[in-house]
Scaffold this motif. Structure first.
Motif, PDB file in Angstrom:
ATOM      1  N   ILE A 177      -2.733  24.244 -23.941  1.00 18.73           N
ATOM      2  CA  ILE A 177      -1.747  24.835 -23.037  1.00 18.73           C
ATOM      3  C   ILE A 177      -0.345  24.403 -23.449  1.00 18.73           C
ATOM      4  O   ILE A 177      -0.046  23.212 -23.485  1.00 18.73           O
ATOM      5  N   PRO A 178       0.502  25.367 -23.786  1.00 15.65           N
ATOM      6  CA  PRO A 178       1.871  24.975 -24.154  1.00 15.65           C
ATOM      7  C   PRO A 178       2.648  24.514 -22.915  1.00 15.65           C
ATOM      8  O   PRO A 178       2.313  24.878 -21.790  1.00 15.65           O
ATOM      9  N   GLN A 179       3.682  23.689 -23.141  1.00 20.98           N
ATOM     10  CA  GLN A 179       4.498  23.151 -22.040  1.00 20.98           C
ATOM     11  C   GLN A 179       5.657  24.081 -21.730  1.00 20.98           C
ATOM     12  O   GLN A 179       6.449  24.391 -22.619  1.00 20.98           O
ATOM     13  N   PRO A 220     -16.818  31.086  -6.840  1.00 17.99           N
ATOM     14  CA  PRO A 220     -16.029  32.321  -6.821  1.00 17.99           C
ATOM     15  C   PRO A 220     -14.630  32.183  -7.435  1.00 17.99           C
ATOM     16  O   PRO A 220     -14.061  33.157  -7.909  1.00 17.99           O
ATOM     17  N   LEU A 221     -14.100  30.965  -7.418  1.00 13.38           N
ATOM     18  CA  LEU A 221     -12.728  30.802  -7.915  1.00 13.38           C
ATOM     19  C   LEU A 221     -12.676  30.193  -9.312  1.00 13.38           C
ATOM     20  O   LEU A 221     -11.617  29.745  -9.771  1.00 13.38           O
ATOM     21  N   LEU A 222     -13.844  30.202  -9.956  1.00 10.55           N
ATOM     22  CA  LEU A 222     -13.963  29.635 -11.293  1.00 10.55           C
ATOM     23  C   LEU A 222     -12.726  29.854 -12.170  1.00 10.55           C
ATOM     24  O   LEU A 222     -12.083  28.909 -12.638  1.00 10.55           O
ATOM     25  N   PHE A 223     -12.339  31.112 -12.362  1.00 11.62           N
ATOM     26  CA  PHE A 223     -11.230  31.379 -13.280  1.00 11.62           C
ATOM     27  C   PHE A 223      -9.883  31.022 -12.677  1.00 11.62           C
ATOM     28  O   PHE A 223      -8.948  30.655 -13.398  1.00 11.62           O
ATOM     29  N   TYR A 224      -9.782  31.097 -11.362  1.00 13.51           N
ATOM     30  CA  TYR A 224      -8.501  30.765 -10.714  1.00 13.51           C
ATOM     31  C   TYR A 224      -8.199  29.278 -10.869  1.00 13.51           C
ATOM     32  O   TYR A 224      -7.038  28.881 -10.944  1.00 13.51           O
ATOM     33  N   GLU A 225      -9.258  28.463 -10.922  1.00  7.52           N
ATOM     34  CA  GLU A 225      -9.030  27.022 -11.114  1.00  7.52           C
ATOM     35  C   GLU A 225      -8.377  26.771 -12.470  1.00  7.52           C
ATOM     36  O   GLU A 225      -7.426  26.000 -12.584  1.00  7.52           O
ATOM     37  N   TYR A 226      -8.883  27.462 -13.495  1.00  6.98           N
ATOM     38  CA  TYR A 226      -8.274  27.291 -14.820  1.00  6.98           C
ATOM     39  C   TYR A 226      -6.886  27.922 -14.877  1.00  6.98           C
ATOM     40  O   TYR A 226      -5.959  27.379 -15.472  1.00  6.98           O
ATOM     41  N   LEU A 227      -6.753  29.090 -14.233  1.00 12.64           N
ATOM     42  CA  LEU A 227      -5.452  29.767 -14.256  1.00 12.64           C
ATOM     43  C   LEU A 227      -4.380  28.906 -13.589  1.00 12.64           C
ATOM     44  O   LEU A 227      -3.234  28.844 -14.054  1.00 12.64           O
ATOM     45  N   ALA A 228      -4.767  28.208 -12.512  1.00  8.15           N
ATOM     46  CA  ALA A 228      -3.796  27.354 -11.818  1.00  8.15           C
ATOM     47  C   ALA A 228      -3.359  26.200 -12.725  1.00  8.15           C
ATOM     48  O   ALA A 228      -2.164  25.857 -12.784  1.00  8.15           O
ATOM     49  N   ILE A 229      -4.305  25.637 -13.450  1.00  2.14           N
ATOM     50  CA  ILE A 229      -3.976  24.527 -14.356  1.00  2.14           C
ATOM     51  C   ILE A 229      -3.039  25.014 -15.471  1.00  2.14           C
ATOM     52  O   ILE A 229      -2.022  24.397 -15.769  1.00  2.14           O
ATOM     53  N   VAL A 230      -3.392  26.172 -16.037  1.00  2.00           N
ATOM     54  CA  VAL A 230      -2.561  26.710 -17.121  1.00  2.00           C
ATOM     55  C   VAL A 230      -1.163  27.034 -16.595  1.00  2.00           C
ATOM     56  O   VAL A 230      -0.151  26.686 -17.213  1.00  2.00           O
ATOM     57  N   ALA A 231      -1.111  27.664 -15.418  1.00  2.00           N
ATOM     58  CA  ALA A 231       0.188  28.077 -14.872  1.00  2.00           C
ATOM     59  C   ALA A 231       1.072  26.862 -14.587  1.00  2.00           C
ATOM     60  O   ALA A 231       2.273  26.867 -14.879  1.00  2.00           O
ATOM     61  N   GLN A 232       0.462  25.821 -14.015  1.00  2.00           N
ATOM     62  CA  GLN A 232       1.232  24.629 -13.667  1.00  2.00           C
ATOM     63  C   GLN A 232       1.921  24.043 -14.903  1.00  2.00           C
ATOM     64  O   GLN A 232       3.072  23.625 -14.854  1.00  2.00           O
ATOM     65  N   LYS A 233       1.203  24.075 -15.999  1.00  2.00           N
ATOM     66  CA  LYS A 233       1.749  23.450 -17.203  1.00  2.00           C
ATOM     67  C   LYS A 233       2.612  24.414 -18.021  1.00  2.00           C
ATOM     68  O   LYS A 233       3.677  24.043 -18.522  1.00  2.00           O
ATOM     69  N   ALA A 234       2.158  25.648 -18.149  1.00  2.79           N
ATOM     70  CA  ALA A 234       2.782  26.544 -19.129  1.00  2.79           C
ATOM     71  C   ALA A 234       3.923  27.385 -18.567  1.00  2.79           C
ATOM     72  O   ALA A 234       4.701  27.959 -19.332  1.00  2.79           O
ATOM     73  N   LEU A 235       4.032  27.456 -17.230  1.00  3.90           N
ATOM     74  CA  LEU A 235       5.162  28.219 -16.676  1.00  3.90           C
ATOM     75  C   LEU A 235       6.418  27.362 -16.691  1.00  3.90           C
ATOM     76  O   LEU A 235       6.375  26.163 -16.386  1.00  3.90           O
ATOM     77  N   LYS A 236       7.535  27.988 -17.006  1.00  4.06           N
ATOM     78  CA  LYS A 236       8.806  27.292 -16.863  1.00  4.06           C
ATOM     79  C   LYS A 236       9.050  27.027 -15.388  1.00  4.06           C
ATOM     80  O   LYS A 236       8.447  27.691 -14.530  1.00  4.06           O
ATOM     81  N   LYS A 237       9.970  26.135 -15.064  1.00  2.00           N
ATOM     82  CA  LYS A 237      10.325  25.944 -13.653  1.00  2.00           C
ATOM     83  C   LYS A 237      10.919  27.270 -13.136  1.00  2.00           C
ATOM     84  O   LYS A 237      11.782  27.853 -13.795  1.00  2.00           O
ATOM     85  N   GLY A 238      10.390  27.716 -12.022  1.00  2.00           N
ATOM     86  CA  GLY A 238      10.840  29.022 -11.497  1.00  2.00           C
ATOM     87  C   GLY A 238      10.037  30.183 -12.066  1.00  2.00           C
ATOM     88  O   GLY A 238      10.216  31.325 -11.659  1.00  2.00           O
ATOM     89  N   GLY A 239       9.142  29.876 -12.998  1.00  2.00           N
ATOM     90  CA  GLY A 239       8.302  30.927 -13.596  1.00  2.00           C
ATOM     91  C   GLY A 239       7.290  31.457 -12.589  1.00  2.00           C
ATOM     92  O   GLY A 239       6.919  30.768 -11.635  1.00  2.00           O
ATOM     93  N   GLU A 240       6.846  32.690 -12.809  1.00  2.00           N
ATOM     94  CA  GLU A 240       6.017  33.360 -11.800  1.00  2.00           C
ATOM     95  C   GLU A 240       4.594  33.626 -12.306  1.00  2.00           C
ATOM     96  O   GLU A 240       4.394  34.007 -13.457  1.00  2.00           O
ATOM     97  N   ILE A 281       5.270  30.918  -7.385  1.00  2.00           N
ATOM     98  CA  ILE A 281       6.322  30.454  -8.291  1.00  2.00           C
ATOM     99  C   ILE A 281       6.120  28.979  -8.601  1.00  2.00           C
ATOM    100  O   ILE A 281       5.816  28.187  -7.705  1.00  2.00           O
ATOM    101  N   ASN A 282       6.264  28.633  -9.858  1.00  2.00           N
ATOM    102  CA  ASN A 282       6.106  27.240 -10.251  1.00  2.00           C
ATOM    103  C   ASN A 282       7.397  26.479  -9.932  1.00  2.00           C
ATOM    104  O   ASN A 282       8.423  26.654 -10.605  1.00  2.00           O
ATOM    105  N   LEU A 283       7.338  25.673  -8.881  1.00  2.00           N
ATOM    106  CA  LEU A 283       8.556  24.967  -8.472  1.00  2.00           C
ATOM    107  C   LEU A 283       8.577  23.534  -8.972  1.00  2.00           C
ATOM    108  O   LEU A 283       9.539  22.804  -8.738  1.00  2.00           O
ATOM    109  N   ALA A 284       7.510  23.150  -9.671  1.00  2.00           N
ATOM    110  CA  ALA A 284       7.441  21.766 -10.153  1.00  2.00           C
ATOM    111  C   ALA A 284       8.423  21.551 -11.307  1.00  2.00           C
ATOM    112  O   ALA A 284       8.726  22.479 -12.049  1.00  2.00           O
ATOM    113  N   GLN A 285       8.899  20.326 -11.424  1.00  4.16           N
ATOM    114  CA  GLN A 285       9.844  19.997 -12.517  1.00  4.16           C
ATOM    115  C   GLN A 285       9.119  19.983 -13.862  1.00  4.16           C
ATOM    116  O   GLN A 285       8.001  19.564 -13.944  1.00  4.16           O
TER     117      GLN A 285
END
Ligand code: GLN
Length: 285
Positions: A177-179, A220-240, A281-285
């Protein structure tokens, strides 16, 4: 043979299975696709004769429909937000719901003048990635799928629609997962429960790729668990993050995303009034 006689045979053979109106649609799709003629042609040329080769195309199509093959696979194409896309058994047939998901993204970003970096996860036919690349000219779009066969179709679709998308073979459950790389991550992952199969139409559950559709009832949320992990790391701050979801799990997906720092959650309904899309929206720093 007269084209109008073929039409009659279509009705004799298929009306019970599909209903008269649907069969008329099928017939005219074939007229357009196999003969390159407009659908009103038969009305102005009722005695139109087709060649032996054309006749066999119609009969092959008829046989495939009788076996329950979806019309889009029989024709080999479908349309998605005005784009023509190739489809085969290796990819899910793009749905009108997914057009709505893409429209949401387009609405949020139309007229945007900055370069937007987008990742589509589980791209299938490439419909989401290609439509975004087409309608957001400044976007730089990447897309992954686990299936090599799906990627062959997706790449052809990008070329056919004259857009550049960077396609890569990868499994969301196991990727580097890219940062803070992307402005938008989008996905229509498998979300239909195995137990929902009974209420699905045969041509969906038997013809389309199971691994693009189903998840175990116990997970049921199998893929959403991975998607959340990827999004948290790979989205820029403010990314959607924009996702298509199972109508039963809006609240659960929302909670899951919040646990991963994805906030400002909005859930939207599809044409049938079912919770079908979520944005965060990814609001994490
Ligand atoms: N909307 C699709 C269907 O009902 C499911 C798509 C998916 O699982 N992502 O067939």
């Amino acid at each position: 043979m007269l084209l109008k006689d073929i039409k009659q045979i279509f009705h004799q053979e298929l009306d019970l299975q599909y209903g008269k109106e649907e069969v008329t649609h099928f017939f005219y799709y074939f007229v357009e696709s196999y003969l390159g003629l407009p659908r009103f042609h038969l009305a102005i040329q009722p005695q139109w004769i087709i060649t032996k080769e054309e006749e066999s195309l119609f009969f092959e199509g008829l046989a495939a429909l009788k076996l329950g093959r979806p019309i889009q696979y029989v024709l080999g194409t479908t349309s998605f937000l005005e784009l023509t896309l190739r489809v085969n058994e290796h990819v899910l047939i793009p749905r009108p719901e997914t057009e709505e998901l893409v429209r949401w993204i387009l609405k949020d970003h139309e007229g945007s003048r900055s370069k937007i970096k987008i990742l589509d996860i589980g791209t299938g036919s490439g419909c989401i990635a290609i439509a975004l690349a087409k309608y957001l000219p400044l976007a730089e779009v990447e897309a992954i799928d686990i299936s090599e066969e799906a990627l062959v179709v997706a790449k052809q679709n990008a070329t056919k629609n004259e857009v550049t998308v960077l396609f890569k073979q990868a499994d969301v459950r196991d990727i580097d997962i890219p940062q803070k790389e992307y402005d938008i991550i989008v996905s229509n992952p498998p979300y239909v429960l195995e137990s929902e199969k009974v209420s699905m139409e045969n041509h969906v559950k038997n013809a389309e790729p199971s691994r693009a559709l189903f998840v175990p009832d116990k997970h049921p949320l199998l893929f959403y668990e991975y998607l959340a992990i990827v999004a948290q790391k790979a989205l820029k701050k403010g990314g959607e993050l924009y996702l298509e979801i199972n109508q039963l799990y809006g609240k659960e997906v929302s909670d899951l995303l919040k646990e991963h720092g994805i906030n400002d959650i909005e859930i939207r309904q599809d044409l049938h009034g079912k919770d079908r899309f979520i944005k965060g929206i990814n609001l994490a720093q």
